[in-house]
Design a protein around this motif. Structure first.
Motif, mmCIF file in Angstrom:
data_model
loop_
_atom_site.group_PDB
_atom_site.id
_atom_site.type_symbol
_atom_site.label_atom_id
_atom_site.label_comp_id
_atom_site.label_asym_id
_atom_site.label_seq_id
_atom_site.Cartn_x
_atom_site.Cartn_y
_atom_site.Cartn_z
ATOM 1 N N ALA A 160 0.825 -1.204 0.000
ATOM 2 C CA ALA A 160 0.000 0.000 0.000
ATOM 3 C C ALA A 160 0.862 1.257 0.000
ATOM 4 C CB ALA A 160 -0.926 -0.012 1.210
ATOM 5 N N LEU A 161 1.951 1.241 0.769
ATOM 6 C CA LEU A 161 2.826 2.401 0.831
ATOM 7 C C LEU A 161 3.507 2.657 -0.510
ATOM 8 C CD1 LEU A 161 4.153 4.661 2.391
ATOM 9 C CD2 LEU A 161 5.830 3.027 3.266
ATOM 10 N N ALA A 162 3.839 1.580 -1.237
ATOM 11 C CA ALA A 162 4.450 1.743 -2.558
ATOM 12 C C ALA A 162 3.515 2.478 -3.506
ATOM 13 C CB ALA A 162 4.831 0.380 -3.127
ATOM 14 N N ARG A 163 2.209 2.361 -3.274
ATOM 15 C CA ARG A 163 1.227 3.030 -4.140
ATOM 16 C C ARG A 163 0.978 4.475 -3.713
ATOM 17 N NH1 ARG A 163 -1.270 -2.133 -3.496
ATOM 18 N NH2 ARG A 163 -2.638 -1.288 -1.864
ATOM 19 N N ARG A 164 0.934 4.708 -2.397
ATOM 20 C CA ARG A 164 0.536 6.045 -1.936
ATOM 21 C C ARG A 164 1.710 6.939 -1.516
ATOM 22 N NH1 ARG A 164 -0.653 2.991 2.815
ATOM 23 N NH2 ARG A 164 0.571 3.732 4.593
ATOM 24 N N GLY A 165 2.882 6.346 -1.278
ATOM 25 C CA GLY A 165 4.022 7.118 -0.791
ATOM 26 C C GLY A 165 5.300 6.710 -1.488
ATOM 27 N N LEU A 166 6.351 6.496 -0.692
ATOM 28 C CA LEU A 166 7.659 6.144 -1.234
ATOM 29 C C LEU A 166 8.185 4.917 -0.499
ATOM 30 C CD1 LEU A 166 10.130 6.884 -3.034
ATOM 31 C CD2 LEU A 166 10.992 8.198 -1.073
ATOM 32 N N LEU A 167 8.315 3.806 -1.237
ATOM 33 C CA LEU A 167 8.884 2.581 -0.685
ATOM 34 C C LEU A 167 10.249 2.379 -1.328
ATOM 35 C CD1 LEU A 167 8.477 0.066 1.133
ATOM 36 C CD2 LEU A 167 7.595 -1.113 -0.907
ATOM 37 N N LEU A 168 11.305 2.417 -0.526
ATOM 38 C CA LEU A 168 12.669 2.296 -1.016
ATOM 39 C C LEU A 168 13.158 0.863 -0.890
ATOM 40 C CD1 LEU A 168 14.225 5.505 0.601
ATOM 41 C CD2 LEU A 168 13.367 5.222 -1.736
ATOM 42 N N ARG A 217 20.128 13.280 -1.274
ATOM 43 C CA ARG A 217 19.914 11.999 -1.956
ATOM 44 C C ARG A 217 18.468 11.536 -1.815
ATOM 45 N NH1 ARG A 217 20.908 5.805 -0.799
ATOM 46 N NH2 ARG A 217 20.798 5.138 -2.959
ATOM 47 N N PHE A 218 17.951 11.581 -0.606
ATOM 48 C CA PHE A 218 16.600 11.076 -0.386
ATOM 49 C C PHE A 218 15.543 11.990 -1.001
ATOM 50 C CE2 PHE A 218 18.771 8.866 3.259
ATOM 51 C CZ PHE A 218 18.701 7.601 2.674
ATOM 52 N N THR A 219 15.814 13.282 -1.041
ATOM 53 C CA THR A 219 14.894 14.192 -1.729
ATOM 54 C C THR A 219 14.827 13.860 -3.215
ATOM 55 O OG1 THR A 219 15.295 15.980 -0.140
ATOM 56 C CG2 THR A 219 14.417 16.602 -2.289
ATOM 57 N N GLU A 220 15.979 13.581 -3.819
ATOM 58 C CA GLU A 220 16.007 13.209 -5.236
ATOM 59 C C GLU A 220 15.253 11.911 -5.496
ATOM 60 O OE1 GLU A 220 20.130 13.056 -6.176
ATOM 61 O OE2 GLU A 220 20.383 15.249 -6.203
ATOM 62 N N LEU A 221 15.218 11.028 -4.504
ATOM 63 C CA LEU A 221 14.504 9.760 -4.644
ATOM 64 C C LEU A 221 13.001 9.910 -4.409
ATOM 65 C CD1 LEU A 221 17.053 7.446 -2.812
ATOM 66 C CD2 LEU A 221 16.421 7.293 -5.235
ATOM 67 N N GLY A 222 12.582 11.079 -3.905
ATOM 68 C CA GLY A 222 11.161 11.319 -3.709
ATOM 69 C C GLY A 222 10.732 11.511 -2.272
ATOM 70 N N ALA A 223 11.692 11.576 -1.352
ATOM 71 C CA ALA A 223 11.360 11.752 0.063
ATOM 72 C C ALA A 223 11.143 13.234 0.359
ATOM 73 C CB ALA A 223 12.458 11.183 0.950
ATOM 74 N N THR A 224 10.057 13.770 -0.167
ATOM 75 C CA THR A 224 9.713 15.166 0.068
ATOM 76 C C THR A 224 9.099 15.301 1.464
ATOM 77 O OG1 THR A 224 7.579 14.774 -0.993
ATOM 78 C CG2 THR A 224 9.359 15.624 -2.374
ATOM 79 N N GLU A 225 8.856 16.546 1.874
ATOM 80 C CA GLU A 225 8.380 16.812 3.230
ATOM 81 C C GLU A 225 7.100 16.065 3.564
ATOM 82 O OE1 GLU A 225 7.942 20.799 4.495
ATOM 83 O OE2 GLU A 225 10.034 21.327 4.115
ATOM 84 N N ASP A 226 6.199 15.957 2.606
ATOM 85 C CA ASP A 226 4.897 15.347 2.890
ATOM 86 C C ASP A 226 4.832 13.884 2.478
ATOM 87 O OD1 ASP A 226 5.125 15.889 0.226
ATOM 88 O OD2 ASP A 226 3.082 16.660 -0.025
ATOM 89 N N GLY A 250 17.069 13.307 8.806
ATOM 90 C CA GLY A 250 15.880 13.952 9.346
ATOM 91 C C GLY A 250 14.584 13.483 8.729
ATOM 92 N N VAL A 251 14.599 12.278 8.114
ATOM 93 C CA VAL A 251 13.412 11.738 7.456
ATOM 94 C C VAL A 251 12.927 10.502 8.203
ATOM 95 C CG1 VAL A 251 12.465 10.800 5.311
ATOM 96 C CG2 VAL A 251 14.263 12.545 5.222
ATOM 97 N N PRO A 252 11.755 10.543 8.836
ATOM 98 C CA PRO A 252 11.238 9.349 9.494
ATOM 99 C C PRO A 252 10.811 8.313 8.463
ATOM 100 C CG PRO A 252 9.615 11.113 9.600
ATOM 101 C CD PRO A 252 10.866 11.707 9.000
ATOM 102 N N ALA A 253 11.037 7.035 8.766
ATOM 103 C CA ALA A 253 10.701 5.985 7.806
ATOM 104 C C ALA A 253 10.300 4.716 8.528
ATOM 105 C CB ALA A 253 11.887 5.701 6.881
ATOM 106 N N ALA A 254 9.403 3.961 7.898
ATOM 107 C CA ALA A 254 8.960 2.671 8.415
ATOM 108 C C ALA A 254 9.818 1.568 7.822
ATOM 109 C CB ALA A 254 7.495 2.444 8.060
ATOM 110 N N LEU A 255 9.955 0.463 8.549
ATOM 111 C CA LEU A 255 10.730 -0.684 8.101
ATOM 112 C C LEU A 255 9.807 -1.864 7.827
ATOM 113 C CD1 LEU A 255 13.510 -2.120 7.684
ATOM 114 C CD2 LEU A 255 13.421 -2.711 10.116
#
Length: 278
Positions: A160-168, A217-226, A250-255
């Motif tokens: 679900a996260l891969a569809r709505r957000g950013l899954l690395l 790096r993470f911003t370029e991958l799509g880890a924007t503020e929202d 400074g980017v919170p992320a789920a595992l």
């Protein structure tokens, strides 16, 4: 508090009135056991933690390194001397994956102060830090896990996260593309995931890039503020290192702990190949 600590700063803290507890989590995928290396020389006072036995449950349908039973993890941490009121620093041989797994598990279980030694044992010895061969028997700790302090994904949540957000995807790019798969039964990636090898978060010496460079790096991958961010790898170990890198930035992320080893074990789950998200 920063998620990592330099060897120099660790030396200062160990010389202070309230030194942190040290956990030696030397581990390599498919490599030799870490305990002999620990016995040959470790940071003075460090306690050895066996990733396979104490930071993961038995391999199976939930993946190669699923979450350990909470009671087993609690008992292992108390044997190691972990207390709620004492800071913890984890380190390994330098790759950072084992230490990051300990960092993530303790944070997920509610410990308020856990860091990773940036550069591991090599950084310590380069700064002139001493090593010891003496066995460490710390007083029993009092740590009581309270899981949920940081976000955790299951297979459905990752999809679900891969569809709505950013899954690395923290694995090597060729594994993401499905060109090779040396460990798991199926090659490819979770549809919608973005390739982001965790090896690109560190210098050739195994130390993290600066917070600014990681953020770029993470911003370029799509880890924007929202953006909601999650990470997976082969079995939830190198992905913990990526979550740690994201924390430094400074980017919170789920595992997704089960990661590709759990995902690919179910033939009903979709698989994407090639360089695109799919």
């Amino acid at each position: 508090m920063n998620a990592i600590i330099t060897a120099s700063d660790l030396m200062d803290e160990l010389a202070g009135e309230r030194p942190p507890l040290l956990l030696d989590v030397r581990w390599q995928l498919g490599g030799p056991a870490g305990r002999p290396a620990y016995e040959a020389g470790h940071l003075p006072g460090a306690v050895f933690i066996d990733l396979e036995a104490e930071l993961a449950g038995p391999a199976g349908a939930a993946g190669r390194h699923p979450l350990p039973a909470l009671s087993d993890f609690a008992a292992a941490m108390r044997r190691a001397g972990v207390r709620a009121d004492r800071r913890v620093v984890a380190y390994d041989g330098g790759q950072g994956w084992g230490a990051a797994r300990a960092w993530w598990l303790l944070r997920w279980a509610g410990h308020p102060s856990v860091r990773v030694l940036d550069g591991g044992l090599a950084a310590w010895t380069e700064r002139g830090g001493p090593l010891s061969t003496e066995a460490t028997a710390p007083p029993e700790g009092d740590f009581e896990p309270r899981p949920g302090a940081v976000p955790l994904l299951d297979a459905d949540g990752a999809a679900a996260l891969a569809r709505r957000g950013l899954l690395l995807d923290a694995r090597a790019a060729e594994r993401y593309r499905g060109e090779v798969e040396p460990i798991d039964p199926v090659a490819g990636h979770i549809p919608g995931a973005v390739s982001a090898p965790t090896t690109e978060n560190v210098t050739p010496e195994g130390r993290f890039l600066s917070a600014e460079r990681l953020a770029e790096r993470f911003t370029e991958l799509g880890a924007t503020e929202d953006a909601e961010v999650g990470v997976y790898c082969g079995s939830g170990v190198s992905a913990a290192h990526q979550v740690l890198a994201l924390a430094v930035a400074g980017v919170p992320a789920a595992l997704y702990v089960g990661s590709w080893s759990e995902w690919s074990a179910d033939p009903t789950r979709p698989v994407a190949t090639g360089p695109e998200r799919g």
